[in-house]
Design an enzyme around this catalytic site. Structure first.
Site, PDB file in Angstrom:
ATOM      1  N   GLN A 181      43.142  37.207  47.307  1.00 30.83           N
ATOM      2  CA  GLN A 181      43.068  38.419  46.489  1.00 30.83           C
ATOM      3  C   GLN A 181      44.403  39.136  46.369  1.00 30.83           C
ATOM      4  OE1 GLN A 181      40.107  41.134  47.973  1.00 30.83           O
ATOM      5  NE2 GLN A 181      38.384  39.902  47.296  1.00 30.83           N
TER       6      GLN A 181
ATOM      7  N   LYS B 105      37.204  17.297  47.329  1.00 29.12           N
ATOM      8  CA  LYS B 105      35.814  17.011  47.673  1.00 29.12           C
ATOM      9  C   LYS B 105      34.817  17.842  46.879  1.00 29.12           C
ATOM     10  CE  LYS B 105      35.591  20.072  51.737  1.00 29.12           C
ATOM     11  NZ  LYS B 105      35.338  20.114  53.189  1.00 29.12           N
TER      12      LYS B 105
ATOM     13  N   SER C  38      43.432  20.308  45.976  1.00 24.93           N
ATOM     14  CA  SER C  38      43.880  20.749  44.652  1.00 24.93           C
ATOM     15  C   SER C  38      44.127  22.250  44.593  1.00 24.93           C
ATOM     16  CB  SER C  38      42.844  20.356  43.598  1.00 24.93           C
ATOM     17  OG  SER C  38      41.572  20.924  43.911  1.00 24.93           O
TER      18      SER C  38
ATOM     19  N   HIS D  63      40.840  38.415  59.230  1.00 26.40           N
ATOM     20  CA  HIS D  63      41.157  39.478  58.297  1.00 26.40           C
ATOM     21  C   HIS D  63      40.410  40.719  58.742  1.00 26.40           C
ATOM     22  CE1 HIS D  63      41.843  41.809  54.704  1.00 26.40           C
ATOM     23  NE2 HIS D  63      42.690  40.884  54.287  1.00 26.40           N
TER      24      HIS D  63
ATOM     25  N   GLU E  47      51.514  45.832  51.758  1.00 21.02           N
ATOM     26  CA  GLU E  47      50.430  45.499  52.675  1.00 21.02           C
ATOM     27  C   GLU E  47      50.920  45.637  54.117  1.00 21.02           C
ATOM     28  OE1 GLU E  47      48.883  41.679  51.594  1.00 21.02           O
ATOM     29  OE2 GLU E  47      48.290  42.325  49.594  1.00 21.02           O
TER      30      GLU E  47
ATOM     31  N   ARG F 228      50.421  35.585  60.877  1.00 22.26           N
ATOM     32  CA  ARG F 228      50.962  35.528  59.516  1.00 22.26           C
ATOM     33  C   ARG F 228      51.114  36.924  58.921  1.00 22.26           C
ATOM     34  NH1 ARG F 228      48.617  35.375  54.258  1.00 22.26           N
ATOM     35  NH2 ARG F 228      46.513  35.347  55.124  1.00 22.26           N
TER      36      ARG F 228
ATOM     37  N   ALA G   9      49.251  24.341  46.895  1.00 21.39           N
ATOM     38  CA  ALA G   9      50.211  23.415  47.476  1.00 21.39           C
ATOM     39  C   ALA G   9      50.144  22.051  46.791  1.00 21.39           C
ATOM     40  CB  ALA G   9      49.951  23.267  48.974  1.00 21.39           C
TER      41      ALA G   9
ATOM     42  N   LEU H  95      50.845  32.187  50.196  1.00 18.93           N
ATOM     43  CA  LEU H  95      51.046  31.584  48.874  1.00 18.93           C
ATOM     44  C   LEU H  95      52.519  31.276  48.649  1.00 18.93           C
ATOM     45  CD1 LEU H  95      48.643  33.785  46.692  1.00 18.93           C
ATOM     46  CD2 LEU H  95      48.226  31.491  47.579  1.00 18.93           C
TER      47      LEU H  95
ATOM     48  N   ARG I 187      48.090  42.449  60.741  1.00 15.78           N
ATOM     49  CA  ARG I 187      46.660  42.134  60.811  1.00 15.78           C
ATOM     50  C   ARG I 187      46.135  41.956  62.228  1.00 15.78           C
ATOM     51  NH1 ARG I 187      45.986  37.974  55.655  1.00 15.78           N
ATOM     52  NH2 ARG I 187      46.258  39.576  54.065  1.00 15.78           N
TER      53      ARG I 187
ATOM     54  N   HIS J 190      39.868  34.174  58.840  1.00  8.07           N
ATOM     55  CA  HIS J 190      40.514  34.196  57.534  1.00  8.07           C
ATOM     56  C   HIS J 190      41.574  33.124  57.343  1.00  8.07           C
ATOM     57  CE1 HIS J 190      41.930  35.927  53.798  1.00  8.07           C
ATOM     58  NE2 HIS J 190      43.138  36.113  54.288  1.00  8.07           N
TER      59      HIS J 190
END
Length: 532
Positions: free
Chosen positions: A48, A36, A11, A244, A116, A387, A14, A393, A291, A352
């Site tokens: 964040q 779950k 939930s 991260h 970022e 990534r 996606a 997101l 990263r 992460h």
């Protein structure tokens, strides 16, 4: 037994996005979401930084975002998928805004955009430092508007139902493996129930709990990826686990509190124990390098200086701006006795994000018929070997839309399979000692953290595989005889995740992106995806 036209497992951003789109299109069809834990307890909730999107073409471009993503992915991105996500992203972001998601705006009413690591422009939309929480809030509220969406909390999905459960031999070579639904443990009555569906979407999030230190919540145990692998679905690129760079260092605390990359985007500087700003000596992009580069640099500094953390220096940043943009981080640091305007924040890398997962095509279809995957549990080809910050997101909402579109086309051509048997729990008993489960979980996390972390080598990977093989053997013996519990199922899934990460790392005889092997420090000219 439960029958549902559309089954969505998870939930987060996606699952909820797909559910809302399908509910609007098919008001007479049933859409069932299983989670779950509580509805909003997802990886999405803990994001964040924000969502990367090009919605200011005066100062930014699709081409720049595409190039930034390809550079971060270190040669393994699928360029077609990158272009799809970047170019379709603005429309999808506008949809979640229409559904009530708030992003920070300036006094003139324009969106405030952050920058970022790895980004060439300011393009990160955010809501303070709790963007994921705000998106999750809006999506849950939107989903509850549709009576044909039924959300069942506290249901633990155990396995995907395929021909295997009808008595047929299913291997990876089977050409038409088909998903008919799932077996799920109803935690309110502790019974395993059969749920049949026409189409199923796996949106179960990541697998950070495979490591001792992670920013992921306790629920992030790789359930969807492990279930798909057991069902003989294709899994790829699991060796690329993103750490991260800047999680708040608190000895023995897990999950670790995330210090978003946006802090460095706004001027935070990484320093070692001697107060030296070390990033310029590792990469010309300094604190705004991707990263994988930053995490390895921090790991190197920690080993060189013999410390368990480095520092993030925010003392020179604008105090008012910091408190407005990062109120959650400011409050957390103050709660543990750190005034960010007077003291540096101790930080260390933490597991992460899983850049690999269930292999899907451009419409989110997995190798198992009638089963889709979306979000962190999937591998779309967007992230490649690493990534780009705040792309996750965006990927989730773009592929949630694409999954929903393809499901809508297929839905009426798929029938329920009523020959699926009920779950057989005969011969099982409650485990006599929970320590058999809890200790094995600790062992998995220690093995992964010590041998399969930011820096690897062949000896470490060999040791890790031997120990995971033993853990798998012990767990399977317990699984065959014990009454199922969430703890046992999560252990089973995490051992599978460990195996997939190690096996992928052993196959990749090079260093690329998030996978750095000191025995193969250079990149290979032959680029390939490691599919298991």
């Amino acid at each position: 037994m439960l029958k549902t036209d559309i089954l969505i497992i998870g939930s987060g951003i996606a699952g909820l996005t797909s559910a809302v789109k399908l509910a609007k299109r098919f008001p007479d069809h049933t859409i069932t979401i299983l989670t779950k834990a509580n509805t909003d307890e997802t990886n999405t909730k803990y994001a964040q930084g924000g969502i990367a999107v090009v919605n200011d073409l005066e100062h930014d471009s699709f081409g720049k975002h595409i190039e930034d993503t390809l550079i971060a992915g270190d040669g393994l991105c699928n360029r077609e998928v990158v272009e799809i996500v970047v170019k379709e992203g603005p429309a999808r972001v506008n949809e979640i805004i229409d559904w009530g998601t708030n992003f920070d705006k300036d006094k003139e009413g324009d969106y405030m955009r952050g920058k970022e690591g790895g980004h060439s422009e300011f393009r990160i939309l955010h809501y303070k430092d709790v963007t994921g929480l705000e998106i999750e809030r809006a999506l849950v509220a939107e989903a509850k508007k549709y009576p044909n969406i039924q959300i069942h909390n506290h249901w633990f999905v155990v396995d995907i139902i395929t021909q295997h459960h009808l008595g047929y031999l299913v291997t990876k070579a089977t050409p038409d493996i088909t998903c008919y639904g799932v077996y799920a443990l109803n935690l309110t009555n502790n019974k395993i129930e059969k749920i049949l569906s026409r189409v199923t979407l796996m949106s179960t999030g990541g697998a950070g709990q495979a490591y001792r230190t992670t920013t992921n919540p306790k629920i992030a145990t790789g359930d969807g990826i492990a279930m798909a692998y057991r069902a003989k679905g294709r899994i790829e690129n699991m060796e690329f686990i993103q750490f991260h760079p800047t999680a708040l260092y608190e000895a023995g605390v897990s999950p670790s509190f995330l210090i978003t990359e946006a802090v460095r985007g706004d001027g935070g500087i990484l320093r070692n124990k001697n107060g030296e700003a070390f990033m310029p000596s590792y990469d010309p992009r300094a604190d705004l390098a991707p990263r994988d580069v930053v995490a390895r640099a921090i790991d190197s500094e920690m080993k060189r200086t013999g410390t368990e953390h480095v520092y993030l220096d925010c003392r020179a940043m604008d105090h008012e701006k910091f408190q407005a943009h990062f109120p959650n981080i400011y409050a957390k640091c103050m709660s543990v006795g750190i005034n960010v305007f007077e003291q540096m924040i101790p930080v260390a890398p933490a597991a992460h994000y899983c850049c690999g997962g269930i292999k899907v095509d451009e419409m989110g279809r997995s190798s198992i018929l009638n089963m889709y995957a979306c979000g962190e549990c999937s591998s779309t080809g967007l992230h490649g070997a690493n990534r780009l910050a705040s792309n996750s997101l965006l990927e989730a909402i773009v592929f949630a839309h694409r999954c929903a579109e393809n499901m809508a086309e297929r839905l009426d051509f798929v029938q329920f399979n009523d020959d699926v048997p009920d779950w057989n729990a005969s011969g099982t008993t409650d485990p006599k000692e929970m320590i058999l489960i809890t200790q094995s979980l600790k062992e998995v996390q220690l093995v992964m953290s010590d041998y399969v972390g930011i820096v690897r080598n062949d000896i470490r990977l060999h040791r890790a595989m031997r120990r995971i093989d033993l853990l798998h053997e012990e767990m399977e013996e317990l699984y065959k005889t014990a009454t199922l519990s969430p703890q046992l199922c999560e252990l089973r899934n995490l051992i599978t995740i460990g195996y997939l990460v190690v096996k992928g790392a052993q196959f990749r005889k090079e260093s690329r992106g998030l996978h750095f092997n000191t025995d193969y420090p250079n990149k290979s000219e032959l680029l390939q995806q490691i599919v298991l």
